[in-house]
Design a protein around this motif. Structure first.
Motif, PDB file in Angstrom:
ATOM      1  N   VAL A  68      -2.736  -2.538  -6.623  1.00 12.89           N
ATOM      2  CA  VAL A  68      -2.403  -2.744  -8.293  1.00 12.89           C
ATOM      3  C   VAL A  68      -4.104  -2.793  -8.763  1.00 12.89           C
ATOM      4  CG1 VAL A  68      -0.249  -1.992  -7.336  1.00 12.89           C
ATOM      5  CG2 VAL A  68      -1.513  -4.912  -8.176  1.00 12.89           C
ATOM      6  N   MET A  69      -5.042  -3.456  -8.212  1.00 12.02           N
ATOM      7  CA  MET A  69      -5.841  -4.562  -8.930  1.00 12.02           C
ATOM      8  C   MET A  69      -7.143  -3.512  -9.211  1.00 12.02           C
ATOM      9  SD  MET A  69      -5.782  -8.080  -7.628  1.00 12.02           S
ATOM     10  CE  MET A  69      -7.459  -7.822  -9.798  1.00 12.02           C
ATOM     11  N   LEU A  70      -6.944  -2.183  -8.140  1.00 11.14           N
ATOM     12  CA  LEU A  70      -8.285  -1.183  -8.583  1.00 11.14           C
ATOM     13  C   LEU A  70      -7.710   0.033  -9.208  1.00 11.14           C
ATOM     14  CD1 LEU A  70      -8.506  -0.034  -4.776  1.00 11.14           C
ATOM     15  CD2 LEU A  70     -10.024  -1.470  -5.846  1.00 11.14           C
ATOM     16  N   ASP A  71      -8.260   0.607  -9.777  1.00 11.96           N
ATOM     17  CA  ASP A  71      -7.614   1.320 -10.934  1.00 11.96           C
ATOM     18  C   ASP A  71      -8.088   3.006 -10.807  1.00 11.96           C
ATOM     19  OD1 ASP A  71      -8.276   2.232 -13.648  1.00 11.96           O
ATOM     20  OD2 ASP A  71      -9.778   2.707 -14.228  1.00 11.96           O
ATOM     21  N   ILE A  72      -6.432   3.231 -10.613  1.00 10.69           N
ATOM     22  CA  ILE A  72      -6.512   4.585  -9.697  1.00 10.69           C
ATOM     23  C   ILE A  72      -4.918   4.195  -9.826  1.00 10.69           C
ATOM     24  CG2 ILE A  72      -7.886   4.061  -7.386  1.00 10.69           C
ATOM     25  CD1 ILE A  72      -5.221   3.273  -5.817  1.00 10.69           C
ATOM     26  N   PRO A  73      -4.403   6.123 -10.434  1.00  9.59           N
ATOM     27  CA  PRO A  73      -3.265   6.092 -10.832  1.00  9.59           C
ATOM     28  C   PRO A  73      -2.137   6.470  -9.640  1.00  9.59           C
ATOM     29  CG  PRO A  73      -4.465   8.528 -10.324  1.00  9.59           C
ATOM     30  CD  PRO A  73      -5.295   7.291  -9.996  1.00  9.59           C
ATOM     31  N   ASN A  74      -2.489   6.604  -8.695  1.00  6.09           N
ATOM     32  CA  ASN A  74      -1.559   6.107  -7.572  1.00  6.09           C
ATOM     33  C   ASN A  74      -1.233   5.547  -6.631  1.00  6.09           C
ATOM     34  OD1 ASN A  74      -3.821   6.560  -6.084  1.00  6.09           O
ATOM     35  ND2 ASN A  74      -3.056   8.425  -4.565  1.00  6.09           N
ATOM     36  N   ALA A  75      -1.360   4.020  -7.065  1.00  5.97           N
ATOM     37  CA  ALA A  75      -1.306   2.460  -6.617  1.00  5.97           C
ATOM     38  C   ALA A  75      -0.280   2.442  -5.847  1.00  5.97           C
ATOM     39  CB  ALA A  75      -2.287   1.273  -7.385  1.00  5.97           C
ATOM     40  N   ASP A  76       0.746   2.702  -6.718  1.00  5.61           N
ATOM     41  CA  ASP A  76       1.857   2.119  -6.431  1.00  5.61           C
ATOM     42  C   ASP A  76       3.173   3.414  -5.073  1.00  5.61           C
ATOM     43  OD1 ASP A  76       3.374  -0.231  -8.081  1.00  5.61           O
ATOM     44  OD2 ASP A  76       2.408   1.382  -9.341  1.00  5.61           O
ATOM     45  N   GLU A  77       2.529   4.608  -5.088  1.00  6.65           N
ATOM     46  CA  GLU A  77       2.362   5.359  -4.546  1.00  6.65           C
ATOM     47  C   GLU A  77       1.772   4.982  -2.878  1.00  6.65           C
ATOM     48  OE1 GLU A  77       1.803   9.898  -3.104  1.00  6.65           O
ATOM     49  OE2 GLU A  77       1.294   9.263  -4.629  1.00  6.65           O
ATOM     50  N   LEU A  78       0.916   4.208  -2.693  1.00  5.88           N
ATOM     51  CA  LEU A  78      -0.338   4.296  -2.078  1.00  5.88           C
ATOM     52  C   LEU A  78       0.028   3.045  -1.085  1.00  5.88           C
ATOM     53  CD1 LEU A  78      -3.490   4.005  -3.146  1.00  5.88           C
ATOM     54  CD2 LEU A  78      -2.976   5.704  -1.431  1.00  5.88           C
ATOM     55  N   ILE A  79       0.946   1.926  -2.136  1.00  5.35           N
ATOM     56  CA  ILE A  79       2.108   0.791  -1.726  1.00  5.35           C
ATOM     57  C   ILE A  79       3.182   1.268  -0.499  1.00  5.35           C
ATOM     58  CG2 ILE A  79       3.090  -1.233  -1.752  1.00  5.35           C
ATOM     59  CD1 ILE A  79       0.882  -1.629  -4.056  1.00  5.35           C
ATOM     60  N   ARG A  80       3.721   2.720  -1.072  1.00  3.18           N
ATOM     61  CA  ARG A  80       5.886   2.276  -0.707  1.00  3.18           C
ATOM     62  C   ARG A  80       5.565   3.401   0.194  1.00  3.18           C
ATOM     63  NH1 ARG A  80       8.922   0.445  -4.194  1.00  3.18           N
ATOM     64  NH2 ARG A  80       8.557  -0.997  -6.359  1.00  3.18           N
ATOM     65  N   ASN A  81       4.766   3.866  -0.181  1.00  5.49           N
ATOM     66  CA  ASN A  81       4.401   5.201   1.037  1.00  5.49           C
ATOM     67  C   ASN A  81       4.252   5.221   2.493  1.00  5.49           C
ATOM     68  OD1 ASN A  81       4.839   8.164   2.094  1.00  5.49           O
ATOM     69  ND2 ASN A  81       2.944   8.196   1.665  1.00  5.49           N
ATOM     70  N   ARG A  82       5.379   4.136   2.925  1.00  4.57           N
ATOM     71  CA  ARG A  82       4.721   3.663   4.492  1.00  4.57           C
ATOM     72  C   ARG A  82       6.392   3.023   4.895  1.00  4.57           C
ATOM     73  NH1 ARG A  82       0.546  -0.905   3.350  1.00  4.57           N
ATOM     74  NH2 ARG A  82       0.052   0.925   1.962  1.00  4.57           N
ATOM     75  N   THR A  83       6.553   2.996   6.313  1.00  2.00           N
ATOM     76  CA  THR A  83       7.841   2.299   6.804  1.00  2.00           C
ATOM     77  C   THR A  83       7.140   0.888   7.514  1.00  2.00           C
ATOM     78  OG1 THR A  83       8.364   3.873   7.903  1.00  2.00           O
ATOM     79  CG2 THR A  83       9.686   1.795   8.098  1.00  2.00           C
ATOM     80  N   PHE A  84       7.801  -0.316   6.350  1.00  2.00           N
ATOM     81  CA  PHE A  84       7.549  -1.709   6.582  1.00  2.00           C
ATOM     82  C   PHE A  84       8.436  -2.123   8.483  1.00  2.00           C
ATOM     83  CE2 PHE A  84       6.488  -1.696   1.713  1.00  2.00           C
ATOM     84  CZ  PHE A  84       5.506  -1.651   2.037  1.00  2.00           C
ATOM     85  N   GLY A  85       7.040  -2.518   8.583  1.00  2.65           N
ATOM     86  CA  GLY A  85       7.464  -3.291   9.976  1.00  2.65           C
ATOM     87  C   GLY A  85       7.496  -5.292   9.528  1.00  2.65           C
ATOM     88  N   PRO A  86       7.281  -6.155  11.034  1.00  2.00           N
ATOM     89  CA  PRO A  86       7.980  -7.540  10.183  1.00  2.00           C
ATOM     90  C   PRO A  86       6.157  -7.754   9.809  1.00  2.00           C
ATOM     91  CG  PRO A  86       7.556  -6.456  13.040  1.00  2.00           C
ATOM     92  CD  PRO A  86       7.489  -5.440  12.253  1.00  2.00           C
ATOM     93  N   MET A  87       6.321  -8.757   9.337  1.00  2.00           N
ATOM     94  CA  MET A  87       5.096  -9.995   9.770  1.00  2.00           C
ATOM     95  C   MET A  87       4.969 -10.228  10.716  1.00  2.00           C
ATOM     96  SD  MET A  87       4.290 -10.750   6.114  1.00  2.00           S
ATOM     97  CE  MET A  87       4.706  -9.367   4.364  1.00  2.00           C
ATOM     98  N   ILE A  88       3.785 -10.835  11.272  1.00  2.00           N
ATOM     99  CA  ILE A  88       3.321 -11.261  12.599  1.00  2.00           C
ATOM    100  C   ILE A  88       2.240 -12.507  12.250  1.00  2.00           C
ATOM    101  CG2 ILE A  88       1.052 -10.210  13.355  1.00  2.00           C
ATOM    102  CD1 ILE A  88       2.582 -10.104  15.981  1.00  2.00           C
ATOM    103  N   GLY A  89       1.253 -13.074  11.781  1.00  5.20           N
ATOM    104  CA  GLY A  89       0.479 -13.923  11.897  1.00  5.20           C
ATOM    105  C   GLY A  89      -0.077 -13.929   9.993  1.00  5.20           C
ATOM    106  N   GLY A  90      -0.930 -15.307   9.884  1.00  8.99           N
ATOM    107  CA  GLY A  90      -1.667 -15.230   8.396  1.00  8.99           C
ATOM    108  C   GLY A  90      -3.207 -16.408   9.568  1.00  8.99           C
ATOM    109  N   GLY A  91      -4.138 -16.720   8.154  1.00 10.02           N
ATOM    110  CA  GLY A  91      -4.647 -17.486   8.266  1.00 10.02           C
ATOM    111  C   GLY A  91      -5.467 -17.533   6.502  1.00 10.02           C
ATOM    112  N   ALA A  92      -6.236 -18.604   6.632  1.00 14.59           N
ATOM    113  CA  ALA A  92      -6.626 -19.672   5.502  1.00 14.59           C
ATOM    114  C   ALA A  92      -7.848 -18.475   5.453  1.00 14.59           C
ATOM    115  CB  ALA A  92      -7.462 -20.497   4.807  1.00 14.59           C
ATOM    116  N   ASN A  93      -8.760 -18.675   4.283  1.00 14.90           N
ATOM    117  CA  ASN A  93     -10.304 -17.900   4.049  1.00 14.90           C
ATOM    118  C   ASN A  93     -11.280 -18.773   4.476  1.00 14.90           C
ATOM    119  OD1 ASN A  93      -9.432 -15.423   3.565  1.00 14.90           O
ATOM    120  ND2 ASN A  93     -10.845 -14.511   2.263  1.00 14.90           N
TER     121      ASN A  93
END
Length: 290
Positions: A68-93
């Motif tokens: 949604v930070m990109l200047d594209i018209p279908n940002a929300d569609e890109l985000i929602r058009n999937r099946t969400f599975g589990p989260m598994i890990g994380g990390g700092a930069n």
């Protein structure tokens, strides 16, 4: 499918995960890198794949909420058009520089960049969580991010090579992708963006220790698939992710790469992504007003 090129933090994390997924699922799981195009080609590739469980995507901010930070018209569609599975890990930069720069601490780097941002060369991977962190940090310390001399790359892998070769001064990326290069002395990590030091980078200070309290950001990784992914597939992936979050061997592998287990169920993962989507949307709107 990993939305960035080989050798970066996302790719490094994915290769640890697929090793354990292969073990737990009893079938080979491979990494396919599809970098470029602000991650959109990779996202569409997975979205259009058959929902049979054989094509999955490594979920991360750059592949979802940050669109949604990109200047594209279908940002929300890109985000929602999937099946969400589990989260598994994380990390700092980690905020990393080459060995030829005329500064040794993060504070010295900030002072150098403030004097003339156009002479400060920094890696940029469009649409990535790392780039968002970098621009937010520059703004946080009073450096106009649009004045920095950005050099574009398709992923952290190529940018790390450029950094080690002294072609650019700065790379901000997942800490897990630079542990080996920092230890070998090819590059120098000045700080990590998490709340505490990392066991794999024990001498690298936090942002607060570096004199910049109030700036903490960490990324996460998960699994998603095409729309219509069968419930039994999602359930099996969730079972594996939950099990791995408590597996000492998996946790140890992540720890070596400056990462950590971060389990969330598919429902909670989707909730977090959508919450972050709104956060980044407001951030983008505020930036446009300014």
């Amino acid at each position: 499918v990993v939305v960035f090129s080989p050798g970066g933090g996302s790719d490094t994390f994915a290769r640890i995960v697929v090793k354990w997924l292969s073990k737990e699922l009893g079938v080979p799981v491979n990494v396919i890198n599809k970098p470029g195009g602000n991650q959109i080609p990779a996202i569409n590739y997975v979205a259009k794949a058959s929902p049979d469980g054989y094509t999955l995507m490594q979920e991360q901010q750059a592949a979802s909420a940050l669109k949604v930070m990109l200047d594209i018209p279908n940002a929300d569609e890109l985000i929602r058009n999937r099946t969400f599975g589990p989260m598994i890990g994380g990390g700092a930069n980690a905020l990393v520089v080459n060995n030829k720069v005329p500064f040794k601490t993060l504070g010295e780097m900030v002072n150098f960049a403030k004097k003339d941002p156009s002479k400060f060369t920094a890696a940029r991977t469009g649409g990535s969580f790392s780039h968002m962190i970098n621009t937010q940090f520059f703004e946080f310390v009073g450096i106009p991010s649009d004045k920095v001399r950005w050099v574009d790359y398709k992923g952290t892998g190529p940018s790390k090579v450029a950094l080690a070769g002294n072609h650019i001064m700065f790379v901000g990326t997942g800490a897990n992708s630079i542990v080996t290069m920092h230890r070998s002395g090819d590059v120098k990590a000045l700080a990590v963006t998490g709340p505490r030091r990392l066991s794999s980078l024990p001498k690298v200070p936090t942002m607060e220790e570096s004199g910049f309290p109030g700036f903490e950001m960490q990324g996460w990784y998960g699994i998603s698939g095409p729309p219509g992914l069968p419930k039994e597939v999602v359930q099996r992936l969730d079972e594996v992710a939950k099990k791995l979050s408590k597996d000492k061997g998996f946790i140890n592998d992540l720890d070596k790469l400056a990462a950590f287990p971060f389990y969330k169920s598919p429902a909670d993962a989707k909730k977090l992504v959508l919450e972050e989507t709104e956060f980044y949307r407001k951030m983008a709107q505020a930036k446009k007003k300014n």
